[in-house]
Each structure stands twice: as C-alpha cells, then as structure tokens.
Write a protein that holds these residues in place. Structure first.
Motif, PDB file in Angstrom:
ATOM      1  N   GLY A 157     -15.098  21.724 -12.145  1.00 56.08           N
ATOM      2  CA  GLY A 157     -15.025  21.094 -13.456  1.00 56.08           C
ATOM      3  C   GLY A 157     -13.624  21.009 -14.018  1.00 56.08           C
ATOM      4  N   ARG A 158     -13.530  20.261 -15.095  1.00 57.73           N
ATOM      5  CA  ARG A 158     -12.250  19.994 -15.748  1.00 57.73           C
ATOM      6  C   ARG A 158     -11.783  21.208 -16.542  1.00 57.73           C
ATOM      7  NH1 ARG A 158     -11.394  14.855 -19.891  1.00 57.73           N
ATOM      8  NH2 ARG A 158      -9.125  15.074 -20.182  1.00 57.73           N
ATOM      9  N   SER A 159     -10.483  21.431 -16.536  1.00 55.76           N
ATOM     10  CA  SER A 159      -9.868  22.494 -17.323  1.00 55.76           C
ATOM     11  C   SER A 159      -8.815  21.875 -18.229  1.00 55.76           C
ATOM     12  CB  SER A 159      -9.225  23.551 -16.423  1.00 55.76           C
ATOM     13  OG  SER A 159      -8.373  24.395 -17.176  1.00 55.76           O
ATOM     14  N   PHE A 160      -9.032  21.951 -19.540  1.00 51.82           N
ATOM     15  CA  PHE A 160      -8.074  21.378 -20.482  1.00 51.82           C
ATOM     16  C   PHE A 160      -6.801  22.210 -20.565  1.00 51.82           C
ATOM     17  CE2 PHE A 160     -12.165  19.722 -21.890  1.00 51.82           C
ATOM     18  CZ  PHE A 160     -11.877  18.372 -22.005  1.00 51.82           C
ATOM     19  N   SER A 161      -6.921  23.531 -20.398  1.00 47.53           N
ATOM     20  CA  SER A 161      -5.708  24.345 -20.431  1.00 47.53           C
ATOM     21  C   SER A 161      -4.831  24.042 -19.228  1.00 47.53           C
ATOM     22  CB  SER A 161      -6.059  25.837 -20.482  1.00 47.53           C
ATOM     23  OG  SER A 161      -6.744  26.260 -19.322  1.00 47.53           O
ATOM     24  N   ALA A 162      -5.426  23.757 -18.069  1.00 45.73           N
ATOM     25  CA  ALA A 162      -4.633  23.351 -16.907  1.00 45.73           C
ATOM     26  C   ALA A 162      -3.929  22.023 -17.186  1.00 45.73           C
ATOM     27  CB  ALA A 162      -5.526  23.231 -15.680  1.00 45.73           C
ATOM     28  N   GLU A 163      -4.619  21.096 -17.824  1.00 45.89           N
ATOM     29  CA  GLU A 163      -3.988  19.823 -18.177  1.00 45.89           C
ATOM     30  C   GLU A 163      -2.810  20.043 -19.108  1.00 45.89           C
ATOM     31  OE1 GLU A 163      -6.331  16.336 -19.182  1.00 45.89           O
ATOM     32  OE2 GLU A 163      -8.125  17.371 -18.485  1.00 45.89           O
TER      33      GLU A 163
END
Length: 506
Positions: A432-438
């Motif tokens: 799944g997507r990680s906003f903190s990684a972005e």
C-alpha cells in the motif's frame, strides 16, 4: 423563557470575577508550566516525524501545492484533486514550507500559530468576563489537555476549524454583551464562520448553530439579534469563502456534490461508507463521541468528577442567575457531541471544537461551586500538568533519539537509510501507499504489487531500493535477484538496496 437583562448578567459576572484568586506562587507556577509546555511543543515540531496516514497525507498534499504552484486545488496525487476538505489548513502548511523550507517545522508552524490564536482568544475573553486569574488557569488547563496539546501543531483540518468556531462563539457572546465594540465583535463572528467554512466546510457552521440557537431560546435574547451586523457580516463571510468554492468547482467539476453530499452527509450516516475517494470510513458505534470527548480532555475531565459531589450547585450555576454564562459554555461543549452522536464514521478529534469551552466551564464552575483552590486543588493541578508534560516529553525524546520505538508508522528513517547509499536512489514500496514516504522523498517514490516491476531495475540507470513488509519479505525478496541485499529493518518493513558494483560484475 424569561429574558436575562444583559446589565444584570454583567453585574453577576463582575461580582464573581475575583473568587478564583491566585497567590503569586500559583501564578509563577502556571506561567512556568505554560512556558515549559510551549517549549516542549516547539521541540516536537522539529523532532516528531510525519506518520501515516493522517498527518503525513495532509503534509504531502501541502508539499505538492508548493511544488506544483497550484493554490486552488489541493492534490491527493499529481493531477488528482483532493475534494475531501477545503484548503485553509493546506494553505497554512504550504506557506510555512514556502517560508521555512519543506520539512516538519515548515508544515506545522502556522498550524501551531492557529492553536496559539485559540489560546489568546480564550485568555482575553475569560479575563474580560471573569478576571485575569481565571484566564490564566483556563489557558493552562486547555493547553495541557490531551487532545488540544497533541493537535496544537498537528497538520490537519481540526485546529484551524477550532480557531474559527472559537472566534465565532466569542464574537457572538461579546456582540450580545454590553460592549462598546458590539458591531466589531459581530463582524468577527462572521470572520470565524468564514475560517470554519474554509478549514472544514459547513460542519463548522452547523456546530456553531447547535450551540447558539438553544442558548438564545434559553435566555430569551432573540430581540438582541436585531442589532447584529447582518449585512456587513454576511458580505464579509461571502467575500472570504465564495471565491474559492466557485473556483474549485470550475476547475474540477463535481467537487461541490462530492464535498457537500458525500463528506457532509453520507460519511456520517452511512456505516462503512464506501464513497470515500481518499481512504476508508471509520465505522464506530454511534454515540462513541461522548467517550472520545472525555478522553480528549484528560486529565481535566477527571476534575469534573470532583464537581459531581455538589450536583445541585452545578445545576444552579448553569440554570440560575448566571445561566447566560454557564449555559453558553455548556452548549458550546456539547454542540459537536450532539452533531456526531448519530454519526457512524468519527474520530476523537471531532470533539476538539468543544475543548476551549470545556476548559472555561470547568474552571468557572470550580470557582463558583468550590471557591478558591485549596491545598488539594493546587497539588492535583501540579500533578496533572506534570504528568501530561512528562508523557509528551518522553515520547518527544524517544521520537528524536529512538524513533523506531515510537514511530513505526513513519518512513523517515527508512528513507534516510536508503539515501545514505545514494541521494538519487529510487525507492519502491511493495504494498500500500505511504504518504510519509512520499513526503520524505519529495514525491520520488513508487508503489507496486507486481513483481514484474522489478525487471526494469537493471536498465533504469539508478540505484534502486525496495521496502517490503516483513510479513511477505521471504516470498518477495527472491524476485529482486542477487543484486539486492537487506539494509535493515525499519518498523514493519525491511529495506533492500541494490549493489551497483555487483550488477556490473555480473
């Protein structure tokens, strides 16, 4: 109902203003506590990383606003509009990053300023109506309450909306009081409405009306609304809000329908609402907001229990001669709770708009019912503030020096580790997507659930890194090939980094 004479109401307030007198040592302690809490929260602005998903999501939306220069439409992903909330909190975070750089401080500093605005409004208002000592106690109680302190610099919509609802409630009360600046306060009421509409939407207006309409019925002060600056106030509110709402619908048609119907109706009445474009509904038992309210006001909600030993006195204060003040506060506290009682999708932060009034009500009732705080009251207050401060200080220090122990939902450490091999490393997340990684990669991250994605790594000319959940690492890692080796475990993920020299040798 029998109308309350505003002049009599003012006289009652002035009569009780000095009943909560503080010694100089009490004042020094509270000022020291406020200074310490301020310094601690300031440290957390720098040290506490963005965590998935709420704060990291809003911070990443603000970062994209700065990067793309699109200040009209917040973007959930590049080219994908974020219709979930109005943009005021995003504007504040984006401006902070514009001025102070892309990072935790820049994204949070103006949200923190909004919380200081709430505290300043409450202090000034209570000092005006109840004296400086009560104002100091109220400010300390509100600052050290669990949810307010935590949310005071949290990148999200709620604190900015609380600034709006607080300004509206204070402006309305002062406008109907015997004040020489009635018209000005009435206009500030509409400015607060505009802030709420731009921070979170019509829900801010609904919460305000749920408190004000019953209060007007209880006190019989309907006629005083004739002196309200309706025309100029409505023009101010319209001028501040309508331009963005119109531009947003023109730029991305469909926004108004999704935002007004989906976010403000279906989200709260449809259990497990599936129409959310940006996440999933938080299905909870109906009525849980009342439990959340008690938890968010800890440790001070426990002090209300001490007042229950004199229930008759409390009821008399809310419904007696001074009911104009205490009933106003009580309705302000319960307004968001009433609204969200039948809601199926709620969060603890939904009780936040009532916390400023809860702090004022607690201190004011304590002053009226129990008088000046005795030895027990002073000692209990010191313990409560100390426990809150110590808990947040411990967590903040751990977030700075041992982040893996408290921030498993942040990808900052993993990104830093990957970039230590190569600043231009391309990081790919499995799952799944990680906003903190972005956020921490400035948008230079990929997400996949297909092992075929790994086939292009050898030809992309970059050093690649792959973050895989520990639960599936043994299954997925062999698809990476011999060029990748483990570089560490970060929370629930294992980082694999490409060895370019090994790739060239083979």
């Amino acid at each position: 109902m029998v109308a309350i004479d505003p002049k009599f109401d003012t006289a009652v307030r002035q009569e009780h203003a000095g009943r909560f007198g503080l010694t100089r040592s009490d004042q020094r302690f509270l000022l020291f506590a406020l200074g310490a809490l301020f310094a601690l929260r300031l440290l957390a602005l720098f040290w506490w990383p963005f965590t998935d998903s709420t704060e990291a999501r809003y911070a990443e939306i603000a970062r994209k606003m700065v990067e793309t220069g699109d200040w009209v439409t917040p973007q959930f992903d590049y080219g994908v509009p974020f219709w979930g909330k109005p943009p005021l909190h995003t504007w504040l975070s984006a401006l902070g990053m514009k001025f102070f750089g892309v990072g935790t401080f820049g994204a949070r500093v103006f949200i923190f300023a909004a919380s200081l605005g709430v505290l300043s409004l409450i202090f000034t208002w209570v000092r005006q109506h109840r004296g400086a000592d009560q104002a100091l106690v109220v400010t300390t109680v509100l600052t050290s309450s669990l949810m307010f302190f935590g949310a005071s610099a949290f990148v999200m919509t709620d604190m900015v909306m609380v600034l709006g609802t607080t300004l509206s409630m204070i402006g309305f009360y002062n406008c109907l009081s015997d004040s020489p600046a009635r018209s000005a306060w009435g206009r500030w009421f509409f400015v607060g409405i505009a802030i709420g509409l731009l921070a979170k939407g019509p829900v801010a207006l609904v919460i305000t009306m749920i408190a004000l309409v019953p209060w007007l019925a209880l006190t019989g002060r309907w006629r005083e609304l004739h002196g309200f600056p309706w025309l100029s106030g409505l023009l101010i509110a319209a001028a501040l809000t309508l331009p963005w709402y119109i531009l947003a619908e023109i730029k991305t048609p469909g926004f108004l329908r999704y935002f007004l119907v989906g976010e403000h109706f279906q989200r709260f009445v449809v259990p497990g609402w599936q129409g959310d474009l940006y996440g999933s509904g938080h299905q909870q038992p109906k009525g849980l907001i009342w439990v959340y309210a008690g938890a968010t006001f800890l440790p001070w909600s426990l002090f209300f229990l001490a007042l229950l030993s004199r229930p008759g006195s409390c009821v008399n204060e809310v419904t007696g001669n001074d009911r104009g003040w205490h009933s106003y506060l009580a309705l302000w506290v319960v307004a968001p709770l009433i609204l969200f009682t039948p809601a199926a999708n709620i969060l603890p932060a939904y009780a936040l708009p009532g916390l400023p009034a809860a702090a004022v009500l607690l201190v004011s009732l304590w002053a009226q019912v129990r008088g000046q705080p005795g030895w027990w009251g002073r000692r209990a207050t010191a313990v409560a503030i100390g426990l809150v401060g110590a808990a947040f200080l411990t967590v903040t220090i751990l977030a700075r020096y041992q982040p893996e122990s408290v921030t498993n939902r942040s990808e900052r450490a993993l990104v830093i580790a990957a970039q230590s091999y190569d600043l231009d490393v391309q990081i790919t997340y499995w799952g799944g997507r990680s906003f903190s990684a972005e956020f921490y990669t400035r948008g230079r991250v990929k997400f996949t659930e297909r092992t075929a994605t790994f086939d292009i790594f050898a030809d992309n000319g970059l050093r690649d890194a792959v973050a895989i959940p520990r639960a599936v690492a043994s299954e997925i890692a062999p698809y990476l090939g011999p060029r990748f080796g483990p570089a560490g475990r970060f929370g629930h993920r294992i980082l694999f980094v490409e060895d370019l020299d090994q790739g060239e040798a083979s």
